[in-house]
Design a protein around this motif. Sequence first.
Motif, PDB file in Angstrom:
ATOM      1  N   UNK A 211      15.175 -31.672  24.439  1.00  0.00           N
ATOM      2  CA  UNK A 211      14.531 -31.295  25.659  1.00  0.00           C
ATOM      3  C   UNK A 211      13.569 -30.685  25.794  1.00  0.00           C
ATOM      4  N   UNK A 212      14.191 -28.908  25.409  1.00  0.00           N
ATOM      5  CA  UNK A 212      12.781 -28.317  25.446  1.00  0.00           C
ATOM      6  C   UNK A 212      11.374 -28.231  24.483  1.00  0.00           C
ATOM      7  N   UNK A 213      11.896 -29.018  22.969  1.00  0.00           N
ATOM      8  CA  UNK A 213      10.412 -30.067  22.290  1.00  0.00           C
ATOM      9  C   UNK A 213       9.946 -30.615  23.225  1.00  0.00           C
ATOM     10  N   UNK A 214      10.557 -31.488  24.014  1.00  0.00           N
ATOM     11  CA  UNK A 214       9.562 -32.654  25.000  1.00  0.00           C
ATOM     12  C   UNK A 214       8.994 -31.903  25.418  1.00  0.00           C
ATOM     13  N   UNK A 215       9.610 -30.712  26.497  1.00  0.00           N
ATOM     14  CA  UNK A 215       8.855 -30.422  27.775  1.00  0.00           C
ATOM     15  C   UNK A 215       7.474 -29.351  27.709  1.00  0.00           C
ATOM     16  N   UNK A 216       7.940 -28.884  25.777  1.00  0.00           N
ATOM     17  CA  UNK A 216       6.894 -28.472  24.969  1.00  0.00           C
ATOM     18  C   UNK A 216       6.101 -28.754  24.144  1.00  0.00           C
ATOM     19  N   UNK A 217       5.589 -29.726  24.015  1.00  0.00           N
ATOM     20  CA  UNK A 217       5.355 -30.541  23.353  1.00  0.00           C
ATOM     21  C   UNK A 217       3.363 -30.007  23.306  1.00  0.00           C
ATOM     22  N   UNK A 284      20.218 -31.769  12.670  1.00  0.00           N
ATOM     23  CA  UNK A 284      19.726 -31.641  12.466  1.00  0.00           C
ATOM     24  C   UNK A 284      19.190 -32.539  12.042  1.00  0.00           C
ATOM     25  N   UNK A 285      19.575 -33.957  12.477  1.00  0.00           N
ATOM     26  CA  UNK A 285      18.951 -35.718  12.527  1.00  0.00           C
ATOM     27  C   UNK A 285      17.966 -35.412  13.193  1.00  0.00           C
ATOM     28  N   UNK A 286      19.010 -35.166  14.247  1.00  0.00           N
ATOM     29  CA  UNK A 286      18.645 -35.275  15.978  1.00  0.00           C
ATOM     30  C   UNK A 286      16.844 -34.488  15.582  1.00  0.00           C
ATOM     31  N   UNK A 287      17.022 -33.524  15.708  1.00  0.00           N
ATOM     32  CA  UNK A 287      15.667 -33.342  16.091  1.00  0.00           C
ATOM     33  C   UNK A 287      14.356 -33.050  14.683  1.00  0.00           C
ATOM     34  N   UNK A 288      14.799 -33.514  14.044  1.00  0.00           N
ATOM     35  CA  UNK A 288      14.017 -33.951  12.823  1.00  0.00           C
ATOM     36  C   UNK A 288      13.411 -35.183  13.511  1.00  0.00           C
ATOM     37  N   UNK A 294       7.702 -37.020  19.044  1.00  0.00           N
ATOM     38  CA  UNK A 294       7.119 -36.738  19.373  1.00  0.00           C
ATOM     39  C   UNK A 294       6.248 -36.397  18.784  1.00  0.00           C
ATOM     40  N   UNK A 295       6.099 -36.803  17.608  1.00  0.00           N
ATOM     41  CA  UNK A 295       3.986 -36.759  17.055  1.00  0.00           C
ATOM     42  C   UNK A 295       3.730 -35.101  16.665  1.00  0.00           C
ATOM     43  N   UNK A 296       5.068 -34.944  16.429  1.00  0.00           N
ATOM     44  CA  UNK A 296       5.467 -32.962  16.431  1.00  0.00           C
ATOM     45  C   UNK A 296       5.649 -32.606  14.655  1.00  0.00           C
ATOM     46  N   UNK A 297       5.923 -33.486  14.060  1.00  0.00           N
ATOM     47  CA  UNK A 297       6.498 -32.936  12.579  1.00  0.00           C
ATOM     48  C   UNK A 297       5.505 -32.052  11.757  1.00  0.00           C
ATOM     49  N   UNK A 298       4.239 -32.873  12.155  1.00  0.00           N
ATOM     50  CA  UNK A 298       3.403 -32.634  10.592  1.00  0.00           C
ATOM     51  C   UNK A 298       2.515 -31.041  11.891  1.00  0.00           C
ATOM     52  N   UNK A 299       3.007 -30.740  12.396  1.00  0.00           N
ATOM     53  CA  UNK A 299       2.583 -29.030  13.368  1.00  0.00           C
ATOM     54  C   UNK A 299       4.096 -28.230  13.371  1.00  0.00           C
ATOM     55  N   UNK A 300       4.895 -29.196  12.664  1.00  0.00           N
ATOM     56  CA  UNK A 300       6.314 -27.889  12.816  1.00  0.00           C
ATOM     57  C   UNK A 300       6.962 -27.843  12.122  1.00  0.00           C
ATOM     58  N   UNK A 301       7.132 -26.050  11.698  1.00  0.00           N
ATOM     59  CA  UNK A 301       7.366 -25.634  10.523  1.00  0.00           C
ATOM     60  C   UNK A 301       8.950 -25.534  10.620  1.00  0.00           C
ATOM     61  N   UNK A 302       9.942 -26.600   9.957  1.00  0.00           N
ATOM     62  CA  UNK A 302      10.780 -26.484  10.183  1.00  0.00           C
ATOM     63  C   UNK A 302      12.610 -25.601   9.076  1.00  0.00           C
TER      64      UNK A 302
END
Lengths: 495, 495
Positions: A211-217, A284-288, A294-302
């Motif tokens: 939810x935090x990720x979604x709110x701050x995308x 972790x899988x759910x986060x990924x 959210x289309x954020x995986x290419x701009x997010x360091x995990x």
Amino acid sequence: MATANSFLRVGCLVGLLGMDPASGLPTAPAGDASPKRWNVVLVMTDDQGAWTMGAYGNRQCPTPNMDRLAREGALFTNAFTVTPLCSPSRASFLTGLYPTQAGISDVLYWSLMKGWLPPKDYEREIRRGLDSGTVTWPELLQENGYATALVGKWHLGVQKEHHPTLHGFDYYFGPYLAGVLDLANPVLQENGEKQTYDRFMTDVFTDKAIQFIERNRERPFALVLATQVPHSPWNKVPQEDLKPLEGVELTLPSARSDFGDGEERLRTFTRNYLGLVRTADRNLGRILQSLKTQGLDDRTIVIFTSDHGFMMGHRNLIGKGTATYYAGGGFGPRRMNMFDDSIRVPLLVRWPGVVKPGTRISQTVSNLDWFPTLLGMLEVPRPADLALEGLDMTPLLRDRTVPWRDALFGQLDVERNGFALMRMIRTDRWKLVRFHLPLMMDELYDLENDPGETRNLYRNPEFRQVREKLQGRLTQWQNAIQDPVFKVEKAVHGK
Amino acid sequence: MATANSFLRVGCLVGLLGMDPASGLPTAPAGDASPKRWNVVLVMTDDQGAWTMGAYGNRQCPTPNMDRLAREGALFTNAFTVTPLCSPSRASFLTGLYPTQAGISDVLYWSLMKGWLPPKDYEREIRRGLDSGTVTWPELLQENGYATALVGKWHLGVQKEHHPTLHGFDYYFGPYLAGVLDLANPVLQENGEKQTYDRFMTDVFTDKAIQFIERNRERPFALVLATQVPHSPWNKVPQEDLKPLEGVELTLPSARSDFGDGEERLRTFTRNYLGLVRTADRNLGRILQSLKTQGLDDRTIVIFTSDHGFMMGHRNLIGKGTATYYAGGGFGPRRMNMFDDSIRVPLLVRWPGVVKPGTRISQTVSNLDWFPTLLGMLEVPRPADLALEGLDMTPLLRDRTVPWRDALFGQLDVERNGFALMRMIRTDRWKLVRFHLPLMMDELYDLENDPGETRNLYRNPEFRQVREKLQGRLTQWQNAIQDPVFKVEKAVHGK
């Protein structure tokens, strides 16, 4: 770093999409003049030995999401904590300081202490926590426009002034209080409001993290998801995570003393513990997946790591720096230790377009390095007057040749459930552990010829020179960080 | 005391022979105007648990001479040491002071330390020993015309100024230096002259003790025979002493964890250990025979005791206050402890004509009591300015009703091979053990309902009042003896 110049090669691929040369990020869509900034999601598990993970060689516990991260990013083969206990490890992680410098050098217990201590001592203990004057990296990220969140374990104080939202996190969700918790029906708080959930704690954490990720995308964010698993084999385990381990004849570590009647119990402990590693893996899988959705995986360091290691029967111990002896089917006394099994942590970094998939990094890094590294990765300026003990790992991740440390220093202060004031220096070849106060307990291990740390060479005249050299460097370091242990030592020997 | 007024009744019997009413001694032969004075022979074994002795209930280890002493004299059912370690226990025995008061509160190691410590620390450690200014009871006996001797273990310093002959003993024979010794071919010194013997050490000690008795038969003497057996199950055992134990299926103590593969080894340890108890017993027999041969047995008080107890698998521990965990066939960490098994000692007193044969004394006595008791028994005046912590046991032995202590206080300071600063109060019903420095380790046992000390009630709210009352008394005592531990505690908590 095993691969050569992965930055450039990956950069070329990403270049087709248009890439900002400074940040390594894909350039922003048309209409947005400034290059986008990287997000960070850092998952920190609780008491997870690297040995539990497929990517680190475990063949019995399926950890597909951790393994995927290792395939898609970098795996550090020599990542450590400077102290093998929860609270101080987390203090170092957030402050870039050694535990004694950060003012938190032992685990903070509260709920358990109440029955033990007279009111006066209890009052002193319950006031311990992260000092308001100590700078944390989330504070600097906040100041630089990042939305910051901690979801999960804090364990750095329970007084009002210790609340995570006063230490750099815009958002906090978690138990706040540490101690014995009901993982199945946890009582959790959201920025101060308490509620009981009828869902497994780690799953609730992940719900909130997503939810935090979604709110701050739409804005840069830094999220720490600090799970309270695997932690201990006595916790409840979600059935779905345990299932793949059922029927598996789990390999137990070879030990000096027999487990005896305790062998089956140890196998059950191990199964539960690995089940909870799988709980972390599934989440972790759910986060990924969320980042992808959210289309954020290419701009997010995990980043994936743990606060410290854990022994599950290794050398007859169960636990971390304060592990308990286990043999003949029962528990014995504690063995305070800085064995690699306690201080070594898993560490994976997926940094799309910057870190080449499948990278292996062998330099010695520690939890002290996160403060400078996050500033480095996110290009957040470091205040000129800020003293930090760690090193910026960014060049290692960018496959640049930089001078690096040749020794790791560590501490272990235990004043609850035991007593120890230990200091360590560890090179690739040697480990010297100094026990302050007690005499005749110091340890010297040849990690190359005895990686299991089974033969203490401290008294062996053959290695006297090695020992003295290491001791000299250790003392030098202790002086540099103004180690308070010398004052204590003086008081005891002068008594 | 179980028997009523044994003094009077025994007195009547002896009265037929003519008895001096003050000393209880048979009056001197015609021609000697002054009544003869009592001699004392005190045999102190090394690490002998009371459980090893027939007189204390052991049904497997024949100890005919100890048992005979118990039959002919008094057996104390609640005799303790105030600290379960060799050096400090012996310091308290000789000075009548608690270990911290006597300045020796941990075992003094020397030979073993050399490989561990840097020269500076080694120099500090090797200088530790009994301070020249500390008064010992042998000094007072010397001043009062007694010939005094220590044969055997000293363990209170190796510097010139620590030599037993400078602390009240006219004669010293023994190893002087403690440490790992060759019992079969010991190097021993006689008032400073070294020689190698090809006879078992305890036997050589007894030879010398008997020679001392023979040399001094015409004058009052006080002889301490401090054997270095049984001490440890790793020592060599004379074949004749081991023989009666061969083929005996020795009962092992019940333990929480299995001994596993270690069960047979533990049985061997126990057999060797009991074999060495028998070595002590056989040599006690030689002493008793010598007294008889010399015609001294009716004017010699014979005391038999040990420096502290010993666990041989009891609660999975092997050792004393610093015992090592043993389970699953191997050794684990140490468990610093003040269990009864560690602090309880055997104590027998044969005092012909004064103590009624077969007497049982249940009052709580300790090694602190020997200083005032020996003065009391021998009617040696106590200097007015001499502060002693113990009580004179003479009235108990004379079956007189006297006010007695209702609590035993104890200490355990370990700074070598571990670390502990423990304090204890023990009543007939309760035992409270306080661990200074570490929190959450204190212990409270109900000795009446849990004599095995298996259930720590410290945190149990039901016993909060008991705990607080005991803690109050413990602190009061610590203040009274100016316990240096408070200073240390302050330094650590203030760090």
